[in-house]
Design an enzyme around this catalytic site. Structure first.
Site, PDB file in Angstrom:
ATOM      1  N   ASP A  75       0.856  -1.345   0.118  1.00  0.00           N
ATOM      2  CA  ASP A  75       0.091  -0.088   0.102  1.00  0.00           C
ATOM      3  C   ASP A  75       1.130   1.120  -0.035  1.00  0.00           C
ATOM      4  OD1 ASP A  75      -2.244   1.417   0.008  1.00  0.00           O
ATOM      5  OD2 ASP A  75      -2.793   1.133   2.327  1.00  0.00           O
ATOM      6  N   HIS A  77       2.539   3.098  -9.264  1.00  0.00           N
ATOM      7  CA  HIS A  77       2.400   1.780  -9.297  1.00  0.00           C
ATOM      8  C   HIS A  77       3.578   1.068  -9.770  1.00  0.00           C
ATOM      9  CE1 HIS A  77      -1.445   1.735  -7.574  1.00  0.00           C
ATOM     10  NE2 HIS A  77      -2.168   2.277  -8.633  1.00  0.00           N
ATOM     11  N   LEU A  82      10.847 -20.218  -3.197  1.00  0.00           N
ATOM     12  CA  LEU A  82       9.715 -19.586  -2.687  1.00  0.00           C
ATOM     13  C   LEU A  82       8.494 -19.610  -3.767  1.00  0.00           C
ATOM     14  CD1 LEU A  82       9.112 -16.983  -0.968  1.00  0.00           C
ATOM     15  CD2 LEU A  82       9.504 -15.818  -2.844  1.00  0.00           C
TER      16      LEU A  82
HETATM   17  C1  FPP Z   1      -2.000   0.061  -3.262  1.00  0.00           C
HETATM   18  O1  FPP Z   1      -1.490   1.367  -3.280  1.00  0.00           O
HETATM   19  C2  FPP Z   1      -1.468  -0.612  -4.446  1.00  0.00           C
HETATM   20  C3  FPP Z   1      -2.265  -1.501  -5.366  1.00  0.00           C
HETATM   21  C4  FPP Z   1      -3.573  -1.616  -5.396  1.00  0.00           C
HETATM   22  C5  FPP Z   1      -1.573  -1.924  -6.494  1.00  0.00           C
HETATM   23  C6  FPP Z   1      -0.071  -2.848  -6.216  1.00  0.00           C
HETATM   24  C7  FPP Z   1       0.484  -2.904  -7.278  1.00  0.00           C
HETATM   25  C8  FPP Z   1       1.870  -2.999  -7.632  1.00  0.00           C
HETATM   26  C9  FPP Z   1       2.792  -2.796  -6.142  1.00  0.00           C
HETATM   27  C10 FPP Z   1       2.502  -2.674  -8.754  1.00  0.00           C
HETATM   28  C11 FPP Z   1       3.740  -3.671  -8.986  1.00  0.00           C
HETATM   29  C12 FPP Z   1       3.314  -5.077  -9.047  1.00  0.00           C
HETATM   30  C13 FPP Z   1       2.272  -5.742  -9.709  1.00  0.00           C
HETATM   31  C14 FPP Z   1       2.199  -7.011  -9.678  1.00  0.00           C
HETATM   32  C15 FPP Z   1       1.704  -5.099 -10.948  1.00  0.00           C
HETATM   33  P1  FPP Z   1      -2.473   2.567  -3.483  1.00  0.00           P
HETATM   34  O2  FPP Z   1      -2.664   2.712  -4.903  1.00  0.00           O
HETATM   35  O3  FPP Z   1      -3.897   2.292  -2.705  1.00  0.00           O
HETATM   36  O4  FPP Z   1      -1.929   3.754  -2.915  1.00  0.00           O
HETATM   37  P2  FPP Z   1      -2.455   4.788  -1.598  1.00  0.00           P
HETATM   38  O5  FPP Z   1      -3.282   4.078  -0.921  1.00  0.00           O
HETATM   39  O6  FPP Z   1      -1.593   5.935  -1.486  1.00  0.00           O
HETATM   40  O7  FPP Z   1      -3.684   5.591  -2.871  1.00  0.00           O
END
Ligand code: FPP
Length: 251
Positions: A25, A42, A136
């Site tokens: 997150d 992301h 893993l």
């Molecule tokens: C949450 O941060 C993150 C996600 C919903 C997506 C997770 C994706 C990645 C870590 C990208 C790389 C990996 C892959 C497999 C594609 P958020 O967007 O909710 O952040 P915020 O809370 O600051 O808005």
């Protein structure tokens, strides 16, 4: 960044979690703080995920499950949803060889409805290509929801009851476990969330019933293997009782 760096060796741990649940997150906040769009956050999160996979291998963790897209993430803007779908596909394709080299087995946990067929195809291909790897297990939770996983399991069991394959009244925890998306997944030992948010967000609800929860203030794109190792060290200091009790007399 060098993903395997002999200078960055994992310390000795008292206890290593067998299964880590990872909520990645803070990508959006990380990007917005820099005047960038959420999708840039992301993108930056990809390296953090590889870092943590490398760190988990180094530490001897056998299962890591990463929350890449939840069943609730469909509520985001169409642009962000489209980006995340495409990016999941792209990352799997682009990083497949590296993960093969690391002897990582890839699995997918999630439900089919709504998920882009091309993403499912990529996930299934990655599962197939890495099926014989013995290191893993990296489970990608894509279109995953903990309640939905339980609902889907209950529906599969209901069908078996209707077909006379399961006797009503004979359902146990094991019966439910066998119908989860990845039945082989062990219980979660360490539930780790970045970005300072103190929530479980419908992630691995069944598997985390006795997990140790750990929340790091670091935004996901800044996360690295040293952060993971700090979390594993803190996990080692936790006393897990699984409902039992110990008398601790006050001298
Ligand atoms: C949450 O941060 C993150 C996600 C919903 C997506 C997770 C994706 C990645 C870590 C990208 C790389 C990996 C892959 C497999 C594609 P958020 O967007 O909710 O952040 P915020 O809370 O600051 O808005």
């Amino acid at each position: 960044m060098k993903l395997y760096d002999p200078q960055r060796k994992a310390p000795q741990f008292d206890k290593v979690p067998r299964h880590i649940a990872l909520v990645m997150d803070g990508n959006g906040r990380w990007a917005n703080k820099r005047g960038l769009t959420r999708t840039e956050g992301h993108k930056a999160g990809e390296i953090a995920l590889l870092e943590v996979v490398a760190g988990a291998i180094e530490a001897g963790v056998s299962n890591l499950t990463a929350y890449a897209f939840s069943t609730e993430n469909w509520k985001r803007s169409p642009e962000e949803v489209r980006f995340l779908m495409g990016y999941n596909k792209e990352v799997l394709r682009r990083r497949r060889d590296l993960l093969m080299e690391w002897n990582v087995r890839i699995r997918w946990a999630g439900r089919v409805p709504r998920l882009w067929p091309s993403v499912i195809e990529e996930l299934k291909l990655a599962e197939k290509l890495t099926a014989k790897n013995t290191g893993l297990t990296l489970t990608m939770a894509v279109n995953y929801g903990g309640r939905q996983e339980i609902v889907d399991a209950v529906n599969k069991i209901a069908l078996k009851v209707a077909q006379g394959k399961i006797r009503p009244g004979s359902i146990t925890e094991r019966t439910i476990e066998k119908e989860l998306y990845v039945p082989e997944l062990p219980d979660v030992d360490l539930f780790l969330r970045s970005s300072g948010e103190l929530r479980s967000s419908n992630f691995l609800m069944w598997q985390s019933s006795y997990a140790e929860y750990l929340f790091s203030p670091t935004l996901w794109p800044d996360f690295n293997r040293e952060e993971l190792w700090k979390a594993i060290a803190e996990f080692g200091g936790r006393q897990r009782r699984f409902g039992s009790a110990e008398d601790a007399p006050l001298n």
